[in-house]
Motif scaffolding. Structure first.
Motif: not given
Ligand code: URA
Length: 242
Positions: A106, A109, A188, A191
């Motif tokens: 991401d 990240t 993701h 997360k």
């Protein structure tokens, strides 16, 4: 490999511009001017390459593998929408080449990401079938405990997904710092796993992808790596699933 093709494969320019550079004595390999476009070149024998006296990067051929320590604020995309592309962190010469990110991180990240022109390697590293470990360090919003880690190890149902995903290893290095190893690369995933276990990731950093860690690279720095280093899941006892 012919010199003309070699220069193109190095990201020096188009066929036409490489031909011009060769025929105008602008190209030197290992300190020797080379001016015949069809001259045979052994890529493994090339140690230095310069154009007009300016040193260029010698890209390993036919395949190259790049380790980048991704900073925050870059998108893993050739067509980024909100932030610059991770590829903009590489020199212009490399950006002329076929660059494929191995999986995605991401924009917010940070950490280890690999870039290659080797589609087979890319597939091998990202396919769940090949079980490549990815180790993440996640800063959590709320302090967590062993029960939280066990939940991740047992498996959680991701929102909008029918599949249960489990961590291969999970431990806390502080109450709000989770070390999590996963083998898939769902959207993701970290997360969403943390959210499914009732917490929230505030910051995410990939410490390791397969065999590779940041290896001293500062954020934004990159280097060529060899892919034939063993791709295996090296896990110490503390990361083993209980
Ligand atoms: N999991 C995430 O949630 N984000 C990443 O960038 C990588 C894994």
């Amino acid at each position: 490999m012919q010199l003309l093709k070699y220069l193109q494969a190095q990201g020096i320019g188009s066929r036409k511009s490489c031909q011009w550079l060769i025929e105008n004595d602008c190209v030197a390999i290992n300190g020797q001017t080379v001016n015949f476009p069809k001259q045979e070149i052994q890529p493994e024998d090339v140690h230095t390459l310069s154009i007009d006296g300016e040193p260029k990067i010698v890209v390993p051929l036919p395949y190259f593998y790049i380790l980048l320590n991704k900073p925050a604020g870059y998108e893993t995309s050739h067509k980024p929408r909100d932030y610059p592309s991770i590829f903009s962190l590489l020199p212009d010469q490399l950006r002329e080449l076929d660059l494929q990110a191995v999986g995605r991180l991401d924009a917010d990240t940070t950490g280890v990401i690999l870039i290659t022109n080797d589609g087979q390697f890319n597939h091998r590293m990202t396919s769940p079938k090949h079980k490549v470990d990815k180790l993440y360090q996640a800063c959590l919003k709320h302090p967590a405990d062993d029960h939280f880690c066990q939940t991740l190890l047992n498996g959680v149902l991701l929102h909008d997904d029918n599949e249960i995903v489990s961590a291969n290893a999970a431990e806390l290095s502080t109450p709000t710092t989770l070390l999590l190893t996963i083998r898939e690369g769902k959207y993701h995933q970290v997360k969403r796993m943390v959210a499914a276990a009732g917490n929230r990731v505030e910051q995410l950093h990939r410490l390791r992808f397969g065999d590779w860690n940041e290896d001293g690279l500062a954020p934004g720095e990159w280097k060529f790596i060899r892919a034939d280093e063993k791709i295996e899941n090296k896990r110490t006892k503390i990361y083993l699933k209980s």
